[in-house]
Design a protein around this motif. Structure first.
Motif, PDB file in Angstrom:
ATOM      1  N   ALA A  14       8.974  -3.170   2.945  1.00  0.00           N
ATOM      2  CA  ALA A  14       9.715  -3.001   1.400  1.00  0.00           C
ATOM      3  C   ALA A  14      11.055  -3.766   1.600  1.00  0.00           C
ATOM      4  CB  ALA A  14       9.519  -2.014   0.564  1.00  0.00           C
ATOM      5  N   TRP A  15      11.943  -2.971   2.437  1.00  0.00           N
ATOM      6  CA  TRP A  15      13.208  -3.294   2.575  1.00  0.00           C
ATOM      7  C   TRP A  15      13.407  -4.826   3.121  1.00  0.00           C
ATOM      8  CZ3 TRP A  15      16.140   1.746   4.799  1.00  0.00           C
ATOM      9  CH2 TRP A  15      16.228   2.333   3.529  1.00  0.00           C
ATOM     10  N   LEU A  16      12.598  -4.889   4.084  1.00  0.00           N
ATOM     11  CA  LEU A  16      12.833  -6.240   4.860  1.00  0.00           C
ATOM     12  C   LEU A  16      12.316  -7.421   3.964  1.00  0.00           C
ATOM     13  CD1 LEU A  16      12.776  -7.416   7.614  1.00  0.00           C
ATOM     14  CD2 LEU A  16      10.242  -7.835   7.623  1.00  0.00           C
ATOM     15  N   MET A  17      11.502  -7.444   2.969  1.00  0.00           N
ATOM     16  CA  MET A  17      11.200  -8.458   1.814  1.00  0.00           C
ATOM     17  C   MET A  17      12.489  -8.387   0.963  1.00  0.00           C
ATOM     18  SD  MET A  17       7.135  -8.407   0.842  1.00  0.00           S
ATOM     19  CE  MET A  17       7.235  -9.918   0.116  1.00  0.00           C
ATOM     20  N   ASN A  18      12.875  -7.153   0.740  1.00  0.00           N
ATOM     21  CA  ASN A  18      14.114  -7.274  -0.064  1.00  0.00           C
ATOM     22  C   ASN A  18      15.192  -8.032   0.399  1.00  0.00           C
ATOM     23  OD1 ASN A  18      13.448  -5.922  -2.750  1.00  0.00           O
ATOM     24  ND2 ASN A  18      12.946  -4.159  -1.404  1.00  0.00           N
ATOM     25  N   SER A  67       9.195 -17.602  -4.170  1.00  0.00           N
ATOM     26  CA  SER A  67       7.936 -17.940  -5.063  1.00  0.00           C
ATOM     27  C   SER A  67       7.358 -16.788  -5.802  1.00  0.00           C
ATOM     28  CB  SER A  67       6.685 -18.420  -4.068  1.00  0.00           C
ATOM     29  OG  SER A  67       6.300 -17.213  -3.120  1.00  0.00           O
ATOM     30  N   PRO A  68       6.890 -16.824  -6.984  1.00  0.00           N
ATOM     31  CA  PRO A  68       6.284 -15.759  -7.750  1.00  0.00           C
ATOM     32  C   PRO A  68       5.428 -15.096  -7.015  1.00  0.00           C
ATOM     33  CG  PRO A  68       5.752 -17.834  -8.696  1.00  0.00           C
ATOM     34  CD  PRO A  68       6.336 -18.351  -7.544  1.00  0.00           C
ATOM     35  N   ARG A  69       4.626 -15.366  -5.969  1.00  0.00           N
ATOM     36  CA  ARG A  69       3.595 -14.539  -5.396  1.00  0.00           C
ATOM     37  C   ARG A  69       4.550 -13.623  -4.260  1.00  0.00           C
ATOM     38  NH1 ARG A  69      -0.288 -16.688  -0.876  1.00  0.00           N
ATOM     39  NH2 ARG A  69       1.071 -15.838   0.507  1.00  0.00           N
ATOM     40  N   PHE A  70       5.616 -14.124  -3.756  1.00  0.00           N
ATOM     41  CA  PHE A  70       6.625 -13.436  -3.099  1.00  0.00           C
ATOM     42  C   PHE A  70       6.868 -12.071  -3.883  1.00  0.00           C
ATOM     43  CE2 PHE A  70       9.379 -13.045   0.612  1.00  0.00           C
ATOM     44  CZ  PHE A  70      10.610 -12.421   0.152  1.00  0.00           C
ATOM     45  N   ASP A  71       7.491 -12.709  -5.143  1.00  0.00           N
ATOM     46  CA  ASP A  71       8.027 -11.643  -5.939  1.00  0.00           C
ATOM     47  C   ASP A  71       7.004 -10.479  -6.374  1.00  0.00           C
ATOM     48  OD1 ASP A  71      10.468 -13.778  -7.727  1.00  0.00           O
ATOM     49  OD2 ASP A  71      10.644 -12.840  -5.706  1.00  0.00           O
ATOM     50  N   LYS A  72       5.937 -11.016  -6.658  1.00  0.00           N
ATOM     51  CA  LYS A  72       4.978  -9.971  -6.980  1.00  0.00           C
ATOM     52  C   LYS A  72       4.475  -9.089  -5.707  1.00  0.00           C
ATOM     53  CE  LYS A  72       0.282 -10.098  -8.680  1.00  0.00           C
ATOM     54  NZ  LYS A  72      -1.099 -10.721  -8.796  1.00  0.00           N
ATOM     55  N   VAL A  73       4.630  -9.460  -4.678  1.00  0.00           N
ATOM     56  CA  VAL A  73       4.296  -8.744  -3.440  1.00  0.00           C
ATOM     57  C   VAL A  73       5.346  -7.707  -3.325  1.00  0.00           C
ATOM     58  CG1 VAL A  73       3.935  -8.537  -1.000  1.00  0.00           C
ATOM     59  CG2 VAL A  73       2.589 -10.332  -2.131  1.00  0.00           C
ATOM     60  N   LEU A  74       6.559  -8.300  -3.495  1.00  0.00           N
ATOM     61  CA  LEU A  74       7.606  -7.353  -3.249  1.00  0.00           C
ATOM     62  C   LEU A  74       7.634  -6.200  -4.384  1.00  0.00           C
ATOM     63  CD1 LEU A  74      10.543  -7.120  -1.869  1.00  0.00           C
ATOM     64  CD2 LEU A  74      11.439  -8.655  -3.657  1.00  0.00           C
ATOM     65  N   LYS A  75       7.257  -6.441  -5.450  1.00  0.00           N
ATOM     66  CA  LYS A  75       7.233  -5.462  -6.389  1.00  0.00           C
ATOM     67  C   LYS A  75       6.104  -4.299  -6.087  1.00  0.00           C
ATOM     68  CE  LYS A  75       8.087  -5.321 -11.301  1.00  0.00           C
ATOM     69  NZ  LYS A  75       8.163  -5.884 -12.602  1.00  0.00           N
ATOM     70  N   ILE A  76       5.192  -4.843  -5.694  1.00  0.00           N
ATOM     71  CA  ILE A  76       3.982  -3.941  -5.121  1.00  0.00           C
ATOM     72  C   ILE A  76       4.555  -3.021  -4.158  1.00  0.00           C
ATOM     73  CG2 ILE A  76       1.764  -3.616  -4.411  1.00  0.00           C
ATOM     74  CD1 ILE A  76       1.199  -6.198  -6.226  1.00  0.00           C
ATOM     75  N   LEU A  77       5.165  -3.635  -3.028  1.00  0.00           N
ATOM     76  CA  LEU A  77       5.441  -2.965  -1.968  1.00  0.00           C
ATOM     77  C   LEU A  77       6.555  -2.061  -2.161  1.00  0.00           C
ATOM     78  CD1 LEU A  77       4.511  -3.367   0.854  1.00  0.00           C
ATOM     79  CD2 LEU A  77       6.308  -5.082   1.313  1.00  0.00           C
ATOM     80  N   ASN A  78       7.365  -2.442  -3.107  1.00  0.00           N
ATOM     81  CA  ASN A  78       8.609  -1.356  -3.308  1.00  0.00           C
ATOM     82  C   ASN A  78       7.866   0.089  -4.276  1.00  0.00           C
ATOM     83  OD1 ASN A  78      10.831  -2.864  -2.791  1.00  0.00           O
ATOM     84  ND2 ASN A  78      11.069  -3.890  -4.794  1.00  0.00           N
ATOM     85  N   TRP A  79       6.926  -0.344  -4.864  1.00  0.00           N
ATOM     86  CA  TRP A  79       6.575   0.673  -5.466  1.00  0.00           C
ATOM     87  C   TRP A  79       5.333   1.686  -4.544  1.00  0.00           C
ATOM     88  CZ3 TRP A  79       7.602   3.410  -9.478  1.00  0.00           C
ATOM     89  CH2 TRP A  79       8.505   2.740 -10.610  1.00  0.00           C
ATOM     90  N   VAL A  80       4.677   1.153  -3.659  1.00  0.00           N
ATOM     91  CA  VAL A  80       3.909   1.643  -2.697  1.00  0.00           C
ATOM     92  C   VAL A  80       4.818   2.439  -1.811  1.00  0.00           C
ATOM     93  CG1 VAL A  80       2.414   1.370  -0.597  1.00  0.00           C
ATOM     94  CG2 VAL A  80       2.288   0.005  -2.784  1.00  0.00           C
ATOM     95  N   ALA A  81       6.155   1.922  -1.428  1.00  0.00           N
ATOM     96  CA  ALA A  81       6.960   2.841  -0.496  1.00  0.00           C
ATOM     97  C   ALA A  81       7.204   3.671  -1.013  1.00  0.00           C
ATOM     98  CB  ALA A  81       7.954   1.755  -0.124  1.00  0.00           C
ATOM     99  N   VAL A  82       7.790   3.739  -2.372  1.00  0.00           N
ATOM    100  CA  VAL A  82       8.299   5.073  -3.126  1.00  0.00           C
ATOM    101  C   VAL A  82       7.235   5.951  -3.254  1.00  0.00           C
ATOM    102  CG1 VAL A  82       8.885   5.738  -5.250  1.00  0.00           C
ATOM    103  CG2 VAL A  82      10.083   3.820  -4.561  1.00  0.00           C
ATOM    104  N   ILE A  83       5.972   5.751  -3.581  1.00  0.00           N
ATOM    105  CA  ILE A  83       5.100   6.513  -3.669  1.00  0.00           C
ATOM    106  C   ILE A  83       4.726   7.408  -2.192  1.00  0.00           C
ATOM    107  CG2 ILE A  83       2.468   6.892  -4.028  1.00  0.00           C
ATOM    108  CD1 ILE A  83       2.674   4.614  -6.353  1.00  0.00           C
ATOM    109  N   ALA A  84       4.760   6.389  -1.211  1.00  0.00           N
ATOM    110  CA  ALA A  84       4.367   6.831   0.142  1.00  0.00           C
ATOM    111  C   ALA A  84       5.415   7.838   0.431  1.00  0.00           C
ATOM    112  CB  ALA A  84       4.415   5.894   1.168  1.00  0.00           C
ATOM    113  N   VAL A  85       6.677   7.740   0.052  1.00  0.00           N
ATOM    114  CA  VAL A  85       7.986   8.674   0.445  1.00  0.00           C
ATOM    115  C   VAL A  85       7.690   9.994  -0.169  1.00  0.00           C
ATOM    116  CG1 VAL A  85      10.537   9.349   0.186  1.00  0.00           C
ATOM    117  CG2 VAL A  85       9.657   6.888   1.038  1.00  0.00           C
ATOM    118  N   ILE A  86       7.229   9.927  -1.481  1.00  0.00           N
ATOM    119  CA  ILE A  86       6.910  11.128  -2.402  1.00  0.00           C
ATOM    120  C   ILE A  86       5.807  11.984  -1.691  1.00  0.00           C
ATOM    121  CG2 ILE A  86       6.494  12.228  -4.530  1.00  0.00           C
ATOM    122  CD1 ILE A  86       7.941   9.826  -5.705  1.00  0.00           C
TER     123      ILE A  86
END
Lengths: 249, 238, 69
Positions: free
Chosen positions: A219-223, A4-23
């Motif tokens: 993030a990886w789980l959703m991906n 669903s589009p909501r799934f994809d949206k959450v996925l995208k946000i989560l990906n970015w949040v994860a990257v930022i968190a790592v840095i």
């Protein structure tokens, strides 16, 4: 369509949040955390090592949950959850093991050691890798999911027992002679040394690392779940195509 | 009312035990006539022990030190043979299908198979213990050693029946079993091996030294049997 | 206190702290590799699957157009 589009949206946000968190966490690890007294900077490996190990263990718990739920409800989403969780858990566990090994070399002058804890890790790695061998050998979807679920439960018994053994068997005198026992002793002590943290800053850094790995896991789980749904959709279509083509003949 | 439900439970329990015994008895009868399972395990084990012996000939001291580990390794490997044979027989002769169609509770089948294959493996271990005593000169006849062997075997086969029932339904069949089962067996074999090794010295260990290892083996047995009991239904349903 | 002695003390402290930096770099590098490797597999698998999906949809569409005509 697959998600669903909501799934994809959450996925995208989560990906970015994860990257930022790592840095951010890397920054915290290298600039905020104090240098450890005896070993120096190399101890900083510890933060990622513990973070990934802890979240890896949680991943396997979630996989167990997925397995049990699948056996109960027979809904495919639980099998997908288990599959994704085992895969990511395996990646985290590998990271933790390799990091631990690299840390172990300067700490105890050995890359590897058959201490109870490391033996437990090896068993866990082998067991969950075998999970994929089992899945790969079964064609029928439902049977594959069912067997995978049963295997996850049996594997969990193994992991619990291995964990208990680590706690209890330290009391048994190792039937070894000389150098190995000494470095084993050192290893055990080393593991305990760092469970007592030098300062609050170290504790905070560790928490930050654990949170980052949790975000990475999510993030990886959703991906991975999305990937699995794609795979299922493709297989569905392949069957349809085969049916149509056969229908022609 | 209470009496009625109690009676029902007792008769259900009795039926359950009858079913388990039926499975065990069937396996014994088949083995008696065909002698397939135990003989294969024994042959394999004899060859393996001799091979180990040759491999370690140059260093007899090392051989004696690792003998308990080798004993367990041989049991594990021979066990996979026995498990494969026994479960494959069920599949080939379609006796498993017959059992499933008849209203035999699935976990009764599980327990029956665990008991019968454990008995086969224990028969093998008798011979193995003798061989090991001869070739490696280690006192494996000690009662505690035998007890630990029995307890360990139960746990191993308990896990083995679950996994084998799955692997014989896959494409890879026999090949897959060791890959899946051996890692699962490690948390059982390691403490068992340590405990047995403790008895190999002239000075016998105090119970306090080995009790943790033995308890771990027992807990493993209980947990694995419970897991099989609860999940076997999902493994054999088609 | 004697400034020369002080510098000696400070120097050796920094040396101790940094003596295993090679391992530190190695450790993080390897972890980074594993992370990237996994992400790459996820991305590659997703791309392949999307291609397959498109292909299948295309075939089915062509098939329907054929049977209609």
């Amino acid at each position: 369509m697959v998600t669903s589009p909501r799934f994809d949206k959450v996925l995208k946000i989560l990906n970015w949040v994860a990257v930022i968190a790592v840095i951010v966490t890397l920054g915290i690890i290298f600039f905020y955390a104090p240098t450890e007294r005896t070993m120096g900077n190399v101890q900083r490996i510890f933060y990622f090592h513990v973070g990934s190990a802890w979240v890896g263990a949680v991943a396997f718990f979630i996989a167990l949950f997925g397995g049990v739920m699948y056996l109960w409800k027979s809904e495919k989403k639980w099998d997908t959850l288990a599959l994704a969780s085992v895969e990511i858990g395996l990646v985290f566990l590998t990271m933790a093991t390799v990091a631990g090994s690299v840390w172990g070399k300067p700490a105890w002058n050995t890359w590897w050691l058959w201490s109870p804890r490391l033996t437990l890790i090896t068993i866990a790695l082998l067991t969950y890798a075998a999970y994929f061998m089992l899945r790969g050998a079964i064609e029928d979807d439902d049977r594959r999911a069912r067997f995978a679920a049963v295997y996850v439960i049996v594997a969990f018994v193994t992991i619990i027992m291995a964990y208990i053994s680590v706690r209890i068997l330290r009391d048994i005198h190792p039937v070894v002679v000389g150098g190995v026992a000494e470095s084993a002793q050192g290893a055990e002590e080393g593991l305990q040394e760092f469970s007592g943290l030098d300062s609050a800053k170290m504790g905070m850094t560790l928490m930050a690392s654990t949170m980052t790995f949790s975000l990475l896991y999510s993030a990886w789980l959703m991906n991975r779940i999305k990937l699995q749904r794609l795979s299922d959709a493709v297989n569905d279509l392949k069957m349809q195509v085969t049916a149509r083509l056969q229908g022609e003949n | 009312m209470n009496n009625l439900s109690n009676n029902k439970k007792t008769s259900e329990a009795r039926e359950f035990i009858t079913a388990v015994m039926a499975v065990v008895w069937k396996d014994m009868r088949i083995e008696q006539h065909t002698r397939q399972t135990v003989s294969v395990m024994v042959m394999f084990s004899v060859v393996t022990v001799i091979m180990f012996n040759f491999a370690l000939e140059s260093n007899l001291d090392a051989a004696r030190n690792v003998s308990t580990g080798l004993l367990w390794a041989t049991i594990l490997l021979a066990g996979t043979l026995g498990l494969n044979r026994s479960m494959a027989l069920e599949q080939e002769n379609q006796t498993m299908d017959a059992l499933l169609i008849a209203p035999v509770p699935r976990n009764a089948i599980y327990l029956g198979k665990v008991i019968s294959i454990t008995l086969f493996t224990l028969a093998l271990e008798v011979i193995l213990v003798l061989l090991f005593m001869v070739f490696f000169n280690k006192p494996m006849w000690r009662p505690m050693v035998l007890l630990i062997l029995v307890l360990g075997t139960i746990g191993y086969i308990a896990a083995g029946v679950i996994v084998t029932s799955m692997t014989i339904q896959t494409r890879s069949k026999e090949v897959l079993l060791p890959v899946l089962l051996l890692p699962l067996a490690l948390p059982l074999v390691l403490p068992a091996s340590m405990a047995v090794a403790a008895y190999m010295f002239p000075q016998q260990p105090v119970w306090g030294e080995v009790q943790s290892a033995v308890y771990i083996v027992i807990i493993y047995d209980i947990l694995m049997l419970a897991a099989g009991f609860l999940t076997y239904h999902f493994v054999v349903e088609s | 206190m004697n400034p020369v002695l002080l510098t000696a003390v400070f120097q050796s402290a920094a040396d101790v702290a940094n003596q295993f930096n090679g391992y530190l770099m190695l450790g993080y590098f390897v972890m980074w590799l594993i992370v990237m490797a996994y992400i790459v597999t996820l991305v590659v698998r997703q791309r392949n699957l999307k291609q397959d999906l498109q292909l299948m949809q295309q075939i089915l569409q062509e098939h329907e157009e054929e049977s209609e005509s």
